[in-house]
Design an enzyme around this catalytic site. Structure first.
Site, PDB file in Angstrom:
ATOM      1  N   ILE A   8       0.886  -1.436  -0.128  1.00  0.00           N
ATOM      2  CA  ILE A   8       0.108  -0.109   0.296  1.00  0.00           C
ATOM      3  C   ILE A   8       0.943   1.773   0.005  1.00  0.00           C
ATOM      4  O   ILE A   8       1.671   1.359   0.886  1.00  0.00           O
ATOM      5  CB  ILE A   8      -1.200  -0.311   1.361  1.00  0.00           C
ATOM      6  CG1 ILE A   8      -1.611  -1.280   1.035  1.00  0.00           C
ATOM      7  CG2 ILE A   8      -1.779   1.520   1.400  1.00  0.00           C
ATOM      8  CD1 ILE A   8      -2.888  -1.601   2.301  1.00  0.00           C
ATOM      9  N   ASN A  10       1.521   4.389   1.045  1.00  0.00           N
ATOM     10  CA  ASN A  10       1.024   5.411   2.260  1.00  0.00           C
ATOM     11  C   ASN A  10       2.029   4.720   3.509  1.00  0.00           C
ATOM     12  O   ASN A  10       1.539   4.927   4.425  1.00  0.00           O
ATOM     13  CB  ASN A  10      -0.377   6.021   1.981  1.00  0.00           C
ATOM     14  CG  ASN A  10      -1.422   4.885   2.913  1.00  0.00           C
ATOM     15  OD1 ASN A  10      -1.266   3.618   2.576  1.00  0.00           O
ATOM     16  ND2 ASN A  10      -2.430   5.450   3.554  1.00  0.00           N
ATOM     17  N   CYS A  11       2.221   3.206   2.849  1.00  0.00           N
ATOM     18  CA  CYS A  11       1.984   2.266   4.071  1.00  0.00           C
ATOM     19  C   CYS A  11       3.958   3.017   4.986  1.00  0.00           C
ATOM     20  O   CYS A  11       4.850   2.613   3.896  1.00  0.00           O
ATOM     21  CB  CYS A  11       2.081   0.908   4.468  1.00  0.00           C
ATOM     22  SG  CYS A  11       3.356   0.286   5.431  1.00  0.00           S
ATOM     23  N   ASP A  12       3.887   3.423   5.503  1.00  0.00           N
ATOM     24  CA  ASP A  12       5.442   4.070   5.826  1.00  0.00           C
ATOM     25  C   ASP A  12       6.219   2.940   5.897  1.00  0.00           C
ATOM     26  O   ASP A  12       7.458   3.630   5.758  1.00  0.00           O
ATOM     27  CB  ASP A  12       5.314   3.766   7.613  1.00  0.00           C
ATOM     28  CG  ASP A  12       4.659   5.362   7.950  1.00  0.00           C
ATOM     29  OD1 ASP A  12       4.559   6.139   7.332  1.00  0.00           O
ATOM     30  OD2 ASP A  12       4.692   5.858   8.993  1.00  0.00           O
ATOM     31  N   LYS A  15       7.176   2.404   2.380  1.00  0.00           N
ATOM     32  CA  LYS A  15       8.125   3.666   1.860  1.00  0.00           C
ATOM     33  C   LYS A  15       9.000   3.430   1.796  1.00  0.00           C
ATOM     34  O   LYS A  15      10.352   3.954   0.849  1.00  0.00           O
ATOM     35  CB  LYS A  15       7.711   4.848   1.876  1.00  0.00           C
ATOM     36  CG  LYS A  15       5.861   5.670   2.023  1.00  0.00           C
ATOM     37  CD  LYS A  15       5.746   6.499   2.877  1.00  0.00           C
ATOM     38  CE  LYS A  15       4.595   7.098   2.779  1.00  0.00           C
ATOM     39  NZ  LYS A  15       3.991   8.405   3.680  1.00  0.00           N
TER      40      LYS A  15
END
Length: 115
Positions: A8, A10-12, A15
């Site tokens: 996903i 926007n998952c840290d 990223k």
């Protein structure tokens, strides 16, 4: 080398993993669960390689918010059905590469597998 990263955007952790790949000069294709979903057959294949338990993110908000009836008594079949229906319940990222499969981000393990 063909590398596919599943997760996903926007998952840290995703990223961090993508930044690590970019800094390492490793090209990859990104599969966004939010846009493209999670395929149950693919999850079954991953479970054969890594086991279903490492794939299931029990600590995540999505899993914890599920009704207790969906969280209790899980086995491989039920867990795969749950992850296919709720892709945010899959531990992220999952990486397919020519040498196998990586579940979660660990820079040392990724370095050993992908370099």
């Amino acid at each position: 080398m063909t590398v596919t990263v599943y997760g996903i955007p926007n998952c840290d952790t995703v990223k961090k993993a993508r930044a690590w790949l970019d800094l390492s000069g490793i090209s990859y294709t990104f599969h966004d669960y939010k846009k493209a979903g999670a395929d149950a057959d693919k999850l079954r294949d991953w479970a054969r390689v890594a086991g279903w338990e490492p794939l299931l993110n029990r600590a995540g908000t999505t899993f914890r918010k599920l009704p207790e009836s969906e969280r209790e008594g899980l086995n491989e079949t039920r867990a795969i059905t749950l992850m296919a229906a709720h892709p945010s319940a899959i531990r992220r990222p999952v990486v397919e590469h020519p040498g196998g499969l990586l579940v979660g981000f660990d820079a040392a393990a990724w370095g050993a597998a992908l370099r």
